[in-house]
Design a protein around this motif. Structure first.
Motif, PDB file in Angstrom:
ATOM      1  N   LEU A  35       0.828  -1.209   0.000  1.00 24.07           N
ATOM      2  CA  LEU A  35       0.000   0.000   0.000  1.00 24.07           C
ATOM      3  C   LEU A  35       0.859   1.255   0.000  1.00 24.07           C
ATOM      4  O   LEU A  35       0.683   2.156  -0.830  1.00 24.07           O
ATOM      5  N   PHE A  36       1.802   1.322   0.940  1.00 29.03           N
ATOM      6  CA  PHE A  36       2.638   2.519   1.043  1.00 29.03           C
ATOM      7  C   PHE A  36       3.636   2.610  -0.106  1.00 29.03           C
ATOM      8  O   PHE A  36       4.084   3.700  -0.461  1.00 29.03           O
ATOM      9  N   GLY A  37       4.006   1.466  -0.671  1.00 24.71           N
ATOM     10  CA  GLY A  37       4.969   1.482  -1.752  1.00 24.71           C
ATOM     11  C   GLY A  37       4.384   1.848  -3.099  1.00 24.71           C
ATOM     12  O   GLY A  37       5.037   2.502  -3.915  1.00 24.71           O
ATOM     13  N   PHE A  38       3.127   1.445  -3.345  1.00 20.31           N
ATOM     14  CA  PHE A  38       2.553   1.641  -4.669  1.00 20.31           C
ATOM     15  C   PHE A  38       1.271   2.470  -4.666  1.00 20.31           C
ATOM     16  O   PHE A  38       1.048   3.279  -5.571  1.00 20.31           O
ATOM     17  N   ALA A  39       0.407   2.257  -3.668  1.00 22.76           N
ATOM     18  CA  ALA A  39      -0.899   2.932  -3.684  1.00 22.76           C
ATOM     19  C   ALA A  39      -0.864   4.265  -2.958  1.00 22.76           C
ATOM     20  O   ALA A  39      -1.194   5.310  -3.520  1.00 22.76           O
ATOM     21  N   ILE A  40      -0.446   4.234  -1.682  1.00 22.43           N
ATOM     22  CA  ILE A  40      -0.388   5.463  -0.887  1.00 22.43           C
ATOM     23  C   ILE A  40       0.983   6.086  -1.103  1.00 22.43           C
ATOM     24  O   ILE A  40       1.942   5.785  -0.402  1.00 22.43           O
ATOM     25  N   THR A  41       1.082   6.940  -2.077  1.00 26.21           N
ATOM     26  CA  THR A  41       2.383   7.484  -2.447  1.00 26.21           C
ATOM     27  C   THR A  41       2.299   8.985  -2.644  1.00 26.21           C
ATOM     28  O   THR A  41       1.252   9.509  -3.037  1.00 26.21           O
ATOM     29  N   THR A  42       3.375   9.657  -2.327  1.00 25.25           N
ATOM     30  CA  THR A  42       3.457  11.103  -2.550  1.00 25.25           C
ATOM     31  C   THR A  42       4.363  11.427  -3.730  1.00 25.25           C
ATOM     32  O   THR A  42       4.763  12.572  -3.896  1.00 25.25           O
ATOM     33  N   ASP A  43       4.682  10.407  -4.521  1.00 27.66           N
ATOM     34  CA  ASP A  43       5.526  10.644  -5.688  1.00 27.66           C
ATOM     35  C   ASP A  43       4.823  11.555  -6.690  1.00 27.66           C
ATOM     36  O   ASP A  43       3.615  11.468  -6.897  1.00 27.66           O
ATOM     37  N   VAL A  44       5.609  12.427  -7.309  1.00 28.63           N
ATOM     38  CA  VAL A  44       5.077  13.323  -8.336  1.00 28.63           C
ATOM     39  C   VAL A  44       5.245  12.649  -9.697  1.00 28.63           C
ATOM     40  O   VAL A  44       6.370  12.419 -10.150  1.00 28.63           O
ATOM     41  N   LYS A  45       4.114  12.322 -10.334  1.00 30.49           N
ATOM     42  CA  LYS A  45       4.155  11.678 -11.649  1.00 30.49           C
ATOM     43  C   LYS A  45       2.949  12.120 -12.461  1.00 30.49           C
ATOM     44  O   LYS A  45       1.838  12.238 -11.934  1.00 30.49           O
ATOM     45  N   ASN A  46       3.208  12.337 -13.745  1.00 26.99           N
ATOM     46  CA  ASN A  46       2.136  12.604 -14.704  1.00 26.99           C
ATOM     47  C   ASN A  46       1.200  13.732 -14.264  1.00 26.99           C
ATOM     48  O   ASN A  46      -0.026  13.594 -14.287  1.00 26.99           O
ATOM     49  N   VAL A  47       1.786  14.833 -13.840  1.00 27.51           N
ATOM     50  CA  VAL A  47       0.988  16.006 -13.493  1.00 27.51           C
ATOM     51  C   VAL A  47       0.476  16.637 -14.796  1.00 27.51           C
ATOM     52  O   VAL A  47       1.265  17.041 -15.656  1.00 27.51           O
ATOM     53  N   MET A 152      13.166  10.782  -5.922  1.00 32.54           N
ATOM     54  CA  MET A 152      12.156  11.296  -4.997  1.00 32.54           C
ATOM     55  C   MET A 152      11.040  10.279  -4.763  1.00 32.54           C
ATOM     56  O   MET A 152       9.849  10.592  -4.758  1.00 32.54           O
ATOM     57  N   LYS A 153      11.424   9.016  -4.547  1.00 33.72           N
ATOM     58  CA  LYS A 153      10.442   7.972  -4.291  1.00 33.72           C
ATOM     59  C   LYS A 153       9.967   8.039  -2.852  1.00 33.72           C
ATOM     60  O   LYS A 153      10.772   8.102  -1.921  1.00 33.72           O
ATOM     61  N   SER A 154       8.662   8.017  -2.668  1.00 32.11           N
ATOM     62  CA  SER A 154       8.117   8.080  -1.309  1.00 32.11           C
ATOM     63  C   SER A 154       8.407   6.806  -0.525  1.00 32.11           C
ATOM     64  O   SER A 154       8.392   6.823   0.709  1.00 32.11           O
ATOM     65  N   ALA A 155       8.669   5.697  -1.218  1.00 36.42           N
ATOM     66  CA  ALA A 155       8.980   4.446  -0.524  1.00 36.42           C
ATOM     67  C   ALA A 155      10.231   4.580   0.333  1.00 36.42           C
ATOM     68  O   ALA A 155      10.357   3.923   1.371  1.00 36.42           O
ATOM     69  N   TYR A 156      11.168   5.420  -0.084  1.00 35.62           N
ATOM     70  CA  TYR A 156      12.375   5.643   0.707  1.00 35.62           C
ATOM     71  C   TYR A 156      12.014   6.179   2.095  1.00 35.62           C
ATOM     72  O   TYR A 156      12.707   5.915   3.078  1.00 35.62           O
TER      73      TYR A 156
END
Length: 352
Positions: A35-47, A152-156
């Motif tokens: 969930l935190f790695g793929f679904a619940i993420t704060t990564d910036v993508k495809n804005v 800038m991966k939120s998983a880190y």
């Protein structure tokens, strides 16, 4: 020693027989990691980005292409006025607009970013990312270098936090419930009048959860490395050493809760109030401690996961040595001694 080992085996069999508990213990880390790695993420993508310009000169074209080539932004369309861009954002057809002034090519300045601010955190990230991408275009020659987490991966950020949360909840909550269950069933008196000292009984009940916690730790580290792509830069030995100290601290808290609670329901409620909410809200797992009000920063200073999460982020992501996490390790060791001393003193051999 044989009797002590028999108690350990008895408690381990009791845990293994409970399929639901085993499913929770090993299913929860996997689900939370995914969930935190793929679904619940704060990564910036495809804005979704709209370009606002009256003329597409060479410098404007270079800026637009640079933004489009990044993995963070997707250019959806070009409009002539900021009002049109705001209308697209209002109708949820765009997230951000990049407005170029008429004299952008000659003066190399005059870029305005119009951002959907309904989510302030994400809006701030989009703005910072866009400024970083456009830094060189405007002639400022400012290059941003992101250390330790260039993508800038939120998983880190989430993986060390999940480790701190799960190890605390599993060790403390499950240990407290295990001991309180014996009280409810009336079997604790039988255990305490056995030939083994009462302290050894408690240690025997805690050892299976210690082993389970190590198993869960290994699962999290393997998923972090091979599923989420989070590097383990620091020493594995020191990661395991500090985790061991943290697990003993969590077991001490579980023992302390079991001394206070008389029923499993009370133990669960105490665990939720004393452990779950502070771990999630005040440990730095989701929100930076430095951004909290001063009073909450003082409260967070007594939340053990805060120091474990900080130590794991330094060891795992930054790859520092033990000297850089000595402060966190010392605080965790002091907390362990404190909670374990109180828990053992409060442990009443003659149950009332």
């Amino acid at each position: 020693m044989k009797q002590f080992i028999s108690f350990v085996i008895k408690e381990a069999k009791h845990i293994l027989r409970d399929k639901r508990t085993m499913l929770i213990l090993f299913g929860m880390p996997v689900v939370l990691m995914l969930l935190f790695g793929f679904a619940i993420t704060t990564d910036v993508k495809n804005v979704r980005t709209v370009v606002v310009t009256s003329q597409m000169d060479h410098l404007t074209q270079a800026a637009v292409e640079r933004l489009a080539q990044s993995e963070y932004f997707t250019i959806t369309q070009t409009v002539g006025t900021p009002q049109e861009a705001e209308s697209l954002i209002r109708s949820q057809k765009a997230d951000m607009a990049m407005v170029f002034s008429h004299h952008f090519a000659s003066k190399k300045d005059g870029i305005q970013l119009i951002v959907d601010g309904s989510d302030p955190n994400m809006a701030t990230q989009w703005t910072n990312y866009a400024r970083g991408v456009l830094a060189n275009i405007q002639g400022s020659m400012v290059v941003t270098k992101m250390l330790y987490n260039p993508q800038m991966k939120s998983a880190y950020n989430f993986v060390p936090a999940i480790m701190g949360m799960l190890l605390m909840l599993i060790c403390a909550m499950m240990t407290s419930i295990s001991i309180v269950r014996e009280k409810e069933k009336g079997t604790m008196e039988v255990l305490l009048v056995s030939p083994i000292r009462p302290l050894m009984v408690i240690i025997a009940k805690a050892i299976p959860y210690l082993v389970l916690a190590f198993g869960i730790l290994i699962v999290i580290l393997l998923m972090a490395r091979y599923v989420l792509g989070v590097p383990l830069q620091g020493s594995i030995a020191w990661i395991l050493a500090i985790s061991t100290l943290y697990i003993i601290l969590a077991l001490s808290l579980g023992l302390l809760i079991s001394n206070i609670a008389q029923t499993q329901l009370v133990a669960l409620l105490l665990s939720a109030m004393v452990l779950l909410m502070p771990v999630v809200m005040l440990s730095g797992m989701l929100f930076p401690v430095e951004s909290m009000p001063t009073i909450l920063q003082w409260v967070s200073a007594v939340v053990p996961p805060r120091y474990y999460i900080e130590a794991m982020r330094k060891l795992m992501i930054m790859g520092v040595g033990i000297g850089e996490v000595m402060k966190e390790m010392t605080i965790l060791a002091a907390m362990t001694v404190f909670f374990l001393t109180i828990a053992l003193k409060k442990f009443n051999v003659r149950l009332e």
